[in-house]
Design a protein around this motif. Structure first.
Motif, PDB file in Angstrom:
ATOM      1  N   ILE A 187       0.846  -1.205   0.000  1.00 39.58           N
ATOM      2  CA  ILE A 187       0.000   0.000   0.000  1.00 39.58           C
ATOM      3  C   ILE A 187       0.874   1.245   0.000  1.00 39.58           C
ATOM      4  O   ILE A 187       0.634   2.211  -0.742  1.00 39.58           O
ATOM      5  CB  ILE A 187      -0.966  -0.017   1.210  1.00 39.58           C
ATOM      6  N   ALA A 188       1.931   1.228   0.832  1.00 35.71           N
ATOM      7  CA  ALA A 188       2.793   2.415   0.931  1.00 35.71           C
ATOM      8  C   ALA A 188       3.521   2.664  -0.386  1.00 35.71           C
ATOM      9  O   ALA A 188       3.689   3.813  -0.835  1.00 35.71           O
ATOM     10  CB  ALA A 188       3.803   2.227   2.068  1.00 35.71           C
ATOM     11  N   SER A 189       3.936   1.564  -1.059  1.00 35.93           N
ATOM     12  CA  SER A 189       4.635   1.729  -2.319  1.00 35.93           C
ATOM     13  C   SER A 189       3.730   2.305  -3.384  1.00 35.93           C
ATOM     14  O   SER A 189       4.145   3.180  -4.190  1.00 35.93           O
ATOM     15  CB  SER A 189       5.192   0.361  -2.795  1.00 35.93           C
ATOM     16  N   VAL A 190       2.479   1.798  -3.423  1.00 33.21           N
ATOM     17  CA  VAL A 190       1.526   2.311  -4.407  1.00 33.21           C
ATOM     18  C   VAL A 190       1.264   3.778  -4.193  1.00 33.21           C
ATOM     19  O   VAL A 190       1.169   4.585  -5.135  1.00 33.21           O
ATOM     20  CB  VAL A 190       0.225   1.490  -4.368  1.00 33.21           C
ATOM     21  N   VAL A 191       1.163   4.162  -2.948  1.00 36.90           N
ATOM     22  CA  VAL A 191       0.868   5.583  -2.654  1.00 36.90           C
ATOM     23  C   VAL A 191       2.131   6.445  -2.806  1.00 36.90           C
ATOM     24  O   VAL A 191       2.098   7.561  -3.319  1.00 36.90           O
ATOM     25  CB  VAL A 191       0.267   5.700  -1.236  1.00 36.90           C
ATOM     26  N   ALA A 192       3.257   5.926  -2.361  1.00 40.04           N
ATOM     27  CA  ALA A 192       4.472   6.762  -2.287  1.00 40.04           C
ATOM     28  C   ALA A 192       5.107   7.021  -3.643  1.00 40.04           C
ATOM     29  O   ALA A 192       5.696   8.082  -3.876  1.00 40.04           O
ATOM     30  CB  ALA A 192       5.494   6.082  -1.370  1.00 40.04           C
ATOM     31  N   THR A 193       4.957   6.043  -4.539  1.00 36.33           N
ATOM     32  CA  THR A 193       5.677   6.210  -5.825  1.00 36.33           C
ATOM     33  C   THR A 193       5.191   7.423  -6.611  1.00 36.33           C
ATOM     34  O   THR A 193       6.000   8.278  -7.030  1.00 36.33           O
ATOM     35  CB  THR A 193       5.536   4.921  -6.658  1.00 36.33           C
ATOM     36  N   PRO A 194       3.867   7.597  -6.871  1.00 32.98           N
ATOM     37  CA  PRO A 194       3.439   8.817  -7.582  1.00 32.98           C
ATOM     38  C   PRO A 194       3.773  10.094  -6.832  1.00 32.98           C
ATOM     39  O   PRO A 194       4.144  11.122  -7.420  1.00 32.98           O
ATOM     40  CB  PRO A 194       1.935   8.640  -7.739  1.00 32.98           C
ATOM     41  N   LEU A 195       3.603   9.982  -5.484  1.00 34.29           N
ATOM     42  CA  LEU A 195       3.872  11.180  -4.684  1.00 34.29           C
ATOM     43  C   LEU A 195       5.339  11.575  -4.776  1.00 34.29           C
ATOM     44  O   LEU A 195       5.688  12.753  -4.975  1.00 34.29           O
ATOM     45  CB  LEU A 195       3.470  10.895  -3.231  1.00 34.29           C
ATOM     46  N   ALA A 196       6.199  10.563  -4.678  1.00 33.78           N
ATOM     47  CA  ALA A 196       7.640  10.878  -4.755  1.00 33.78           C
ATOM     48  C   ALA A 196       8.016  11.411  -6.147  1.00 33.78           C
ATOM     49  O   ALA A 196       8.825  12.333  -6.287  1.00 33.78           O
ATOM     50  CB  ALA A 196       8.456   9.628  -4.442  1.00 33.78           C
ATOM     51  N   TYR A 197       7.373  10.811  -7.169  1.00 34.07           N
ATOM     52  CA  TYR A 197       7.629  11.274  -8.534  1.00 34.07           C
ATOM     53  C   TYR A 197       7.218  12.727  -8.688  1.00 34.07           C
ATOM     54  O   TYR A 197       7.932  13.549  -9.262  1.00 34.07           O
ATOM     55  CB  TYR A 197       6.885  10.368  -9.528  1.00 34.07           C
ATOM     56  N   TRP A 198       6.037  13.067  -8.157  1.00 37.11           N
ATOM     57  CA  TRP A 198       5.551  14.458  -8.273  1.00 37.11           C
ATOM     58  C   TRP A 198       6.440  15.409  -7.518  1.00 37.11           C
ATOM     59  O   TRP A 198       6.787  16.498  -7.997  1.00 37.11           O
ATOM     60  CB  TRP A 198       4.106  14.496  -7.757  1.00 37.11           C
ATOM     61  N   LEU A 199       6.812  14.999  -6.301  1.00 33.23           N
ATOM     62  CA  LEU A 199       7.665  15.874  -5.487  1.00 33.23           C
ATOM     63  C   LEU A 199       9.009  16.104  -6.179  1.00 33.23           C
ATOM     64  O   LEU A 199       9.534  17.222  -6.189  1.00 33.23           O
ATOM     65  CB  LEU A 199       7.890  15.242  -4.101  1.00 33.23           C
ATOM     66  N   HIS A 200       9.563  15.031  -6.775  1.00 29.67           N
ATOM     67  CA  HIS A 200      10.845  15.196  -7.451  1.00 29.67           C
ATOM     68  C   HIS A 200      10.730  16.114  -8.672  1.00 29.67           C
ATOM     69  O   HIS A 200      11.615  16.948  -8.939  1.00 29.67           O
ATOM     70  CB  HIS A 200      11.357  13.807  -7.874  1.00 29.67           C
ATOM     71  N   SER A 201       9.586  15.954  -9.389  1.00 35.08           N
ATOM     72  CA  SER A 201       9.381  16.838 -10.559  1.00 35.08           C
ATOM     73  C   SER A 201       9.294  18.288 -10.141  1.00 35.08           C
ATOM     74  O   SER A 201       9.821  19.196 -10.810  1.00 35.08           O
ATOM     75  CB  SER A 201       8.102  16.394 -11.306  1.00 35.08           C
ATOM     76  N   GLN A 202       8.598  18.562  -9.063  1.00 32.12           N
ATOM     77  CA  GLN A 202       8.473  19.940  -8.592  1.00 32.12           C
ATOM     78  C   GLN A 202       9.823  20.499  -8.167  1.00 32.12           C
ATOM     79  O   GLN A 202      10.133  21.673  -8.413  1.00 32.12           O
ATOM     80  CB  GLN A 202       7.467  19.998  -7.423  1.00 32.12           C
ATOM     81  N   ARG A 203      10.585  19.584  -7.528  1.00 34.67           N
ATOM     82  CA  ARG A 203      11.915  20.054  -7.106  1.00 34.67           C
ATOM     83  C   ARG A 203      12.783  20.392  -8.328  1.00 34.67           C
ATOM     84  O   ARG A 203      13.486  21.415  -8.353  1.00 34.67           O
ATOM     85  CB  ARG A 203      12.597  18.972  -6.281  1.00 34.67           C
ATOM     86  N   LEU A 204      12.708  19.537  -9.361  1.00 32.97           N
ATOM     87  CA  LEU A 204      13.460  19.814 -10.569  1.00 32.97           C
ATOM     88  C   LEU A 204      13.017  21.120 -11.231  1.00 32.97           C
ATOM     89  O   LEU A 204      13.820  21.907 -11.721  1.00 32.97           O
ATOM     90  CB  LEU A 204      13.327  18.650 -11.555  1.00 32.97           C
ATOM     91  N   ARG A 205      11.672  21.345 -11.246  1.00 33.92           N
ATOM     92  CA  ARG A 205      11.166  22.590 -11.840  1.00 33.92           C
ATOM     93  C   ARG A 205      11.658  23.792 -11.070  1.00 33.92           C
ATOM     94  O   ARG A 205      12.038  24.821 -11.652  1.00 33.92           O
ATOM     95  CB  ARG A 205       9.649  22.540 -11.879  1.00 33.92           C
ATOM     96  N   LEU A 206      11.635  23.631  -9.737  1.00 32.14           N
ATOM     97  CA  LEU A 206      12.115  24.750  -8.917  1.00 32.14           C
ATOM     98  C   LEU A 206      13.602  25.010  -9.180  1.00 32.14           C
ATOM     99  O   LEU A 206      14.046  26.167  -9.232  1.00 32.14           O
ATOM    100  CB  LEU A 206      11.880  24.446  -7.427  1.00 32.14           C
ATOM    101  N   GLU A 207      14.364  23.925  -9.361  1.00 32.44           N
ATOM    102  CA  GLU A 207      15.789  24.106  -9.653  1.00 32.44           C
ATOM    103  C   GLU A 207      15.982  24.803 -11.006  1.00 32.44           C
ATOM    104  O   GLU A 207      16.842  25.662 -11.166  1.00 32.44           O
ATOM    105  CB  GLU A 207      16.490  22.757  -9.645  1.00 32.44           C
ATOM    106  N   GLU A 208      15.173  24.383 -12.009  1.00 30.87           N
ATOM    107  CA  GLU A 208      15.262  25.018 -13.319  1.00 30.87           C
ATOM    108  C   GLU A 208      14.902  26.499 -13.236  1.00 30.87           C
ATOM    109  O   GLU A 208      15.554  27.358 -13.851  1.00 30.87           O
ATOM    110  CB  GLU A 208      14.356  24.302 -14.307  1.00 30.87           C
ATOM    111  N   LEU A 209      13.807  26.763 -12.460  1.00 30.64           N
ATOM    112  CA  LEU A 209      13.429  28.171 -12.291  1.00 30.64           C
ATOM    113  C   LEU A 209      14.524  28.954 -11.598  1.00 30.64           C
ATOM    114  O   LEU A 209      14.806  30.102 -11.938  1.00 30.64           O
ATOM    115  CB  LEU A 209      12.115  28.264 -11.511  1.00 30.64           C
ATOM    116  N   ARG A 210      15.110  28.300 -10.612  1.00 28.96           N
ATOM    117  CA  ARG A 210      16.192  28.980  -9.882  1.00 28.96           C
ATOM    118  C   ARG A 210      17.357  29.276 -10.814  1.00 28.96           C
ATOM    119  O   ARG A 210      17.934  30.368 -10.810  1.00 28.96           O
ATOM    120  CB  ARG A 210      16.656  28.090  -8.733  1.00 28.96           C
TER     121      ARG A 210
END
Length: 605
Positions: free
Chosen positions: A50-73
């Motif tokens: 259950i945790a893997s199913v929930v965590a994988t999309p969430l982690a993917y989204w969080l990483h994408s946002q972090r990358l976008r923030l880095e690009e913006l920075r």
């Protein structure tokens, strides 16, 4: 997004998923085992799934946002750096502009020349501050002045004509004009006008104060005018002195010649008459030297190149001094190279130099002989002529060899006292040879003799024209009727004494008026006409005689017999209608030759 990129991004989110799954297992264990005490409810596998199913999309989204923030920075950082660089460049450009503006203003404020810009409509749009130093008007005050202010109407029109002729980007044009300052004083300006080539039609004018330069120009012009006046006065003085000296010499030399040839004098009186004649000729030589040198200084030297035979020239010059040389027991020998070709040079001037060398050789040689040596080197159609006069006289000391070619110079005071002379002959000779582009000099051993030489280069020429046939001498049966127009009674008596023994009937007139009247009343074979006479001069009388004879279609030969011997004076005689010129003092042989040549002749009026 491509598969590789997605796979890479999922791989980079694994640590985050593992962390979430681990946290979920820990929370399940604490809740069910430690808090509730129901170990059966702790299901690690289910929690992990259950945790893997929930965590994988969430982690993917969080990483994408972090990358976008880095690009913006990163983008923001680049933008900030670019803007910072632009600001720095703008600040640097502004600093340069301010420095350039400061320098241009400093330059404009300190220019001695005035710089102005005019619009195509003829309005001033800029004036440098230097205008106040030049005109007395401030820059702003000057801009408000009308265009024609400060200059005359004529100068303004001339400047406008210059401006209308300008082309954009073309060559500038300058003009000088007078300008009235604010305080009313007058100055001179030099302005340069040019149209800018940028299509704006703006006129650039630079002006400078040239008042001092104009003053110097006027001073120079005035000095030149004074110098020309002084030169004219010198020429007039020279002409007058020549006339006044030659007039009495005419009587002295003429009557001495008549007396020397007279058979009624005893030997002593004839010898004394010869002394008078020799002394008079020496004085005439001095007068001629001074006249010749003054003429060279005042008007330069005019050469008259013509074909001449150098060998014949040397023989003729040697013959002229032969009598004086014989009197001193000296021999005069002419030596020439194998062939001396005719040349195109001023032979009379070269004769003058060679005769001066020979006269000096006779004067300064007591025993021995004199040799005239000619050599010629032919180079194509040109030839180098070298003439030497070798004597066995007193020689010239080494320290005096250059100085003897200076005016009024002889070797030393003792030589001057012993032999006399003006010291002008060699100075005249040097000027003649150097004016021909040649060389002149002397080689000498003091006490043994000297060799005076010159070298001139010139074109070869055909043989000179054969001399004119000799004139038949006068005789008592010739019956020549001559009119002598002369204001000096002594000269009238002299001419009659020279001519009457040869059958020439001489009638006299004592001025130009009497001469014209005599020609109106009678007929003559020949007229001897003085020039400087009271009442009416000889030039005016000649013109009137020619006018009287115009209707007859023939004219009586008129010979000027005058002390006016300068080239321009001779030219004036010929221009007035005279046929020939005899200079005073009168040479009996030349007078008889001229009378024989012209007697009985007439020519078209």
């Amino acid at each position: 997004m491509d598969t590789v990129s997605v796979t890479g991004r999922l791989a980079r989110t694994a640590p985050t998923v593992a962390l979430i799954v681990g946290a979920a297992l820990a929370a399940d264990y604490v809740l069910n085992v430690l808090i509730r005490g129901v170990p059966a409810d702790f299901t690690p596998m289910t929690t992990v799934i259950i945790a893997s199913v929930v965590a994988t999309p969430l982690a993917y989204w969080l990483h994408s946002q972090r990358l976008r923030l880095e690009e913006l920075r990163d983008a923001l950082s680049v933008s900030l750096e670019s803007k910072q660089k632009a600001v720095e460049e703008a600040q640097e450009a502004l600093a340069k502009y301010r420095e350039a503006d400061r320098l241009y203003r400093l330059l404009g404020d300190n220019l001695t020349d005035h710089v102005a810009l005019w619009s195509p409509k003829g309005e001033r749009i800029y004036s440098s501050p230097s205008i106040e130093r030049i005109s007395g008007y401030g820059a702003e005050e000057f801009l408000r002045l009308p265009p024609q202010a400060m200059v005359s109407k004529a100068d303004f029109g001339r400047v406008q004509k210059i401006i209308r002729g300008l082309t954009p980007g073309g060559a500038p044009v300058s003009a000088d004009y007078e300008c009235v300052r604010k305080d009313g004083s007058v100055i001179w300006l030099e302005s340069t006008y040019s149209l800018l080539g940028d299509g704006s039609g703006i006129l650039l004018v630079t002006s400078r104060d040239i008042t001092e330069r104009k003053r110097l120009e006027l001073d120079i012009a005035k000095a030149l005018e004074l110098a020309e006046a002084a030169s004219a006065a010198k020429s007039d003085f020279l002409a007058n002195m020549t006339h006044e000296l030659r007039t009495p010499l005419t009587a002295i030399i003429g009557f001495a010649e008549v007396l020397r040839r007279s058979r009624r004098l005893d030997e002593t009186a004839a010898r004394q008459a010869g002394h008078i004649l020799d002394a008079s000729n020496t004085l005439l030589s001095v007068v001629n030297d001074v006249l010749d040198f003054s003429r060279l200084e005042a008007a330069g030297l005019e050469l008259d190149p013509a074909p001449f035979d150098p060998a014949a020239m040397a023989s003729s010059c040697a013959a002229l001094v032969e009598e004086r040389a014989d009197a001193k027991g000296l021999t005069v020998v002419v030596e020439a190279c194998d062939t001396i070709a005719p040349m195109n040079l001023d032979g009379s001037r070269l004769s003058q130099v060679l005769l001066n060398f020979l006269s000096n050789a006779v004067k300064f040689t007591a025993r021995g002989g004199i040799t005239v040596r000619l050599c010629q080197t032919v180079e194509g159609d040109q030839a180098l002529l070298r003439a030497e006069v070798i004597d066995t006289g007193i020689g010239v000391a080494a320290e005096n060899r250059e100085a003897i070619f200076d005016r009024f110079s002889q070797a030393d005071a003792a030589v001057s006292r012993r032999f006399g002379g003006t010291g002008l002959g060699l100075a005249i000779s040097r000027r003649i040879i150097e004016h021909m582009g040649g060389r002149i000099g002397v080689d000498s051993v003091e006490g043994e003799g000297s060799t005076f030489w010159f070298e001139v280069r010139g074109p070869l020429a055909d043989a000179p024209a054969a001399p004119a046939e000799s004139v038949e001498p006068l005789n008592a049966e010739a019956g020549v009727r001559l009119l002598l127009v002369e204001d000096n009674a002594v000269n009238r008596e002299l001419v009659k004494a020279m001519l009457e023994p040869f059958g020439v009937v001489v009638e006299t007139a004592n001025d130009g008026v009497a001469g014209v009247e005599a020609m109106r009343q009678g007929e003559f074979d020949l007229v001897l006409m003085d020039v400087q006479m009271p009442v009416k001069d000889g030039l005016t009388a000649t013109r009137e005689i020619r006018a009287l004879e115009g209707a007859r279609g023939a004219a009586t030969p008129i010979i000027a017999m005058t002390a006016n011997v300068l080239p321009e004076q001779v030219a004036n005689c010929l221009a007035a209608g005279m046929d020939d010129h005899l200079g005073k003092p009168i040479s009996p042989s030349k007078l008889l030759e001229a009378v024989a040549r012209w007697a009985g002749r007439s020519h078209a009026a």
